[in-house]
Scaffold this active site. Structure first.
Site, mmCIF file in Angstrom:
data_model
loop_
_atom_site.group_PDB
_atom_site.id
_atom_site.type_symbol
_atom_site.label_atom_id
_atom_site.label_comp_id
_atom_site.label_asym_id
_atom_site.label_seq_id
_atom_site.Cartn_x
_atom_site.Cartn_y
_atom_site.Cartn_z
ATOM 1 N N ARG A 137 0.857 -1.195 0.000
ATOM 2 C CA ARG A 137 0.000 0.000 0.000
ATOM 3 C C ARG A 137 0.891 1.242 0.000
ATOM 4 O O ARG A 137 1.138 1.827 -1.039
ATOM 5 C CB ARG A 137 -0.956 -0.021 1.202
ATOM 6 C CG ARG A 137 -2.115 0.964 1.072
ATOM 7 C CD ARG A 137 -1.750 2.421 1.340
ATOM 8 N NE ARG A 137 -1.395 2.683 2.718
ATOM 9 C CZ ARG A 137 -0.968 3.863 3.150
ATOM 10 N NH1 ARG A 137 -0.844 4.880 2.327
ATOM 11 N NH2 ARG A 137 -0.625 4.032 4.412
ATOM 12 N N GLU A 138 1.438 1.600 1.169
ATOM 13 C CA GLU A 138 2.361 2.743 1.197
ATOM 14 C C GLU A 138 3.507 2.507 0.198
ATOM 15 O O GLU A 138 3.911 3.419 -0.527
ATOM 16 C CB GLU A 138 2.931 2.918 2.613
ATOM 17 C CG GLU A 138 3.962 4.027 2.764
ATOM 18 C CD GLU A 138 3.375 5.432 2.748
ATOM 19 O OE1 GLU A 138 2.444 5.693 3.518
ATOM 20 O OE2 GLU A 138 3.876 6.270 1.961
ATOM 21 N N HIS A 169 -6.608 -0.223 2.712
ATOM 22 C CA HIS A 169 -6.545 1.148 3.206
ATOM 23 C C HIS A 169 -7.593 1.953 2.459
ATOM 24 O O HIS A 169 -7.575 1.998 1.230
ATOM 25 C CB HIS A 169 -5.130 1.670 2.883
ATOM 26 C CG HIS A 169 -4.798 2.954 3.512
ATOM 27 N ND1 HIS A 169 -4.650 4.116 2.789
ATOM 28 C CD2 HIS A 169 -4.565 3.276 4.794
ATOM 29 C CE1 HIS A 169 -4.331 5.090 3.611
ATOM 30 N NE2 HIS A 169 -4.264 4.620 4.833
ATOM 31 N N ASP A 219 -8.553 -0.296 7.030
ATOM 32 C CA ASP A 219 -7.837 0.811 7.672
ATOM 33 C C ASP A 219 -8.404 2.104 7.108
ATOM 34 O O ASP A 219 -8.092 2.495 5.977
ATOM 35 C CB ASP A 219 -6.332 0.718 7.381
ATOM 36 C CG ASP A 219 -5.669 -0.404 8.165
ATOM 37 O OD1 ASP A 219 -6.302 -0.922 9.110
ATOM 38 O OD2 ASP A 219 -4.529 -0.768 7.834
ATOM 39 N N ARG A 221 -10.029 -0.226 11.738
ATOM 40 C CA ARG A 221 -9.149 0.808 12.296
ATOM 41 C C ARG A 221 -9.565 2.178 11.808
ATOM 42 O O ARG A 221 -9.931 2.346 10.641
ATOM 43 C CB ARG A 221 -7.705 0.556 11.870
ATOM 44 C CG ARG A 221 -6.764 1.604 12.443
ATOM 45 C CD ARG A 221 -5.643 1.959 11.498
ATOM 46 N NE ARG A 221 -6.062 2.771 10.370
ATOM 47 C CZ ARG A 221 -5.213 3.285 9.471
ATOM 48 N NH1 ARG A 221 -3.931 3.036 9.558
ATOM 49 N NH2 ARG A 221 -5.660 4.024 8.464
ATOM 50 N N THR A 223 2.460 11.896 8.866
ATOM 51 C CA THR A 223 2.338 11.884 7.405
ATOM 52 C C THR A 223 3.494 12.589 6.693
ATOM 53 O O THR A 223 3.865 12.217 5.588
ATOM 54 C CB THR A 223 0.996 12.557 7.032
ATOM 55 O OG1 THR A 223 -0.040 11.868 7.723
ATOM 56 C CG2 THR A 223 0.732 12.521 5.546
ATOM 57 N N HIS A 248 39.756 -2.158 14.476
ATOM 58 C CA HIS A 248 38.424 -2.789 14.514
ATOM 59 C C HIS A 248 38.538 -4.260 14.129
ATOM 60 O O HIS A 248 37.955 -5.133 14.766
ATOM 61 C CB HIS A 248 37.476 -2.082 13.552
ATOM 62 C CG HIS A 248 37.005 -0.748 14.044
ATOM 63 N ND1 HIS A 248 35.685 -0.453 14.245
ATOM 64 C CD2 HIS A 248 37.695 0.363 14.387
ATOM 65 C CE1 HIS A 248 35.571 0.780 14.683
ATOM 66 N NE2 HIS A 248 36.777 1.305 14.769
#
Ligand code: HCA
Ligand code: CU
Length: 382
Positions: free
Chosen positions: A14-15, A74, A94, A136, A171, A294
């Site tokens: 989705r996103e 969504h 959602d 949601r 957002t 290291h």
């Protein structure tokens, strides 16, 4: 402990689809969903069915795949969109609506009272139609909304008694961890509902903010693979895992960690990008130790410079030695790998030689191997 009972809502489908170069086919979505399911994410969020005919068909296909993970979609806080989403047979909705002054003006044009009225109508309708669905409600741009507006909206929604979860969304990636903690904690205390955090990474706080949300009592965190999403994206799945692992490995025990490199690589390929060198866990340099000091310490005990064990993710550490910062311990380690038993004086002399040559240009491993074999031969030729 707040980190014991959290769920990942994986939003690559989705996103992640909102990332500039993402355009997954149905088969690719099924593949990604399958990998994420095998990894063990609890929920997968997919693009709204109203976006396009393929988006709708893809939800049906992924729901039909019978995965363990719950499939969510969504949707805007809109009656028709919600009904279309319900029709796909998805496990959860959602629902989101903007509450910041900017979004109220430029996105939907509704006042706070109208937002409450619309949310009440849509959420009660969904619950009436689908008594068992996971529901949601989230506000978009939570952290640029007025706190008094937010509380009015969230409390009105909670009072409906129909949602399982409230969402807060950073957002535009502007929130600080302490703001996220305070907002989530307030909602948990006031409503007793599950709370989800969705955070963008514009100012580099997405992982810290997700962690602060969990600390504040959030039960769900949104991620995407490699963090892909609008602009520079949201909390990355691997980054969240790295953050929680380093708090306590037990917090990520429930996931198939060895699948993370495969998932990151596959999604990178599908988007036509490389995994960034600096990526958490799967970046090419995540377990690369260069300076001689290291290298020596890591070869003695990896935990001196490694907080994450690469082998937990099916990965190996690298100790490159063909550069001017190299040390003789790293060179000895390479000799041992090649089965060459060289004394300390020889190894130290060889290291000085490598440093001199690397001042001109770094040496490749096979060039160093030649030097090591040469030194070993000389011992017998002497
Ligand atoms: C969007 C905005 C969103 C929603 C997040 C949520 C955001 O692209 O629709 O529903 O929790 O970042 O606010 O992704
Ligand atoms: Cu978002």
């Amino acid at each position: 402990m707040p980190f014991d009972h959290y769920h990942i809502i994986e939003s690559t489908l989705r996103e992640g689809e909102q990332f500039s170069t993402a355009a997954f086919s149905t088969g690719e979505k099924l593949e990604i969903a399958g990998l994420l399911d095998a990894f063990g994410v609890e929920m997968i969020e997919m693009t709204s069915p109203v976006v396009s005919p393929q988006s709708e068909a893809d939800i049906r296909a992924v729901v039909g795949a019978g995965l363990n993970t719950r499939i969510l979609t969504h949707v805007r806080c809109h009656r028709d969109d919600a009904l279309r989403a319900l029709d796909t047979g998805v496990h959860g909705l959602d629902i989101v609506i903007g509450t910041s002054p900017l979004l109220m003006q430029h996105s939907h044009g509704k006042s706070i009272q109208q937002i409450i009225d619309t949310a009440s109508e849509v959420l009660t309708l969904v619950r009436a139609q689908a008594p068992d669905i996971i529901l949601r409600f989230s506000t978009e741009d939570t952290f640029r909304s007025r706190e008094s507006d937010l509380l009015r909206v969230y409390l009105a929604v909670a009072d409906l008694g129909v949602v399982n979860r409230l969402g807060v969304a950073d957002t535009v990636g502007v929130a600080l961890p302490q703001q996220v903690y305070a907002m989530v904690n307030q909602l948990v205390r006031l409503t007793g509902l599950d709370v989800e955090f969705h955070g963008h990474n514009d100012s580099g706080s997405a992982i810290a903010n997700a962690c602060a949300a969990l600390d504040g009592g959030a039960t769900h965190v949104d991620t995407t693979v490699l963090g892909i999403g609008e602009r520079n994206g949201i909390t990355p799945l691997g980054g969240l895992i790295a953050r929680l692992y380093t708090l306590d490995r037990a917090y990520v025990q429930k996931y198939r960690l060895d699948l993370l490199p495969i998932i990151d690589q596959r999604v990178a390929e599908l988007c036509g990008i490389e995994i960034p060198f600096s990526n958490y866990i799967t970046g090419s340099n995540a377990f690369c130790h260069k300076a001689g000091i290291h290298a020596k310490a890591v070869l003695g005990d990896p935990s001196t410079y490694e907080i994450i064990q690469p082998q937990d993710f099916g990965l190996n550490r690298q100790v490159p030695i063909g550069h001017r910062l190299t040390g003789w311990n790293g060179v000895r380690e390479r000799a041992l790998v090649l089965g060459l038993d060289l004394d300390e004086a020889t190894l130290r002399a060889l290291t000085q030689d490598i440093k001199r040559q690397a001042d001109v240009r770094p040496l490749a491993l096979d060039e160093i191997d030649l030097l090591l074999h040469g030194a070993a031969r000389q011992r017998y030729e002497r």
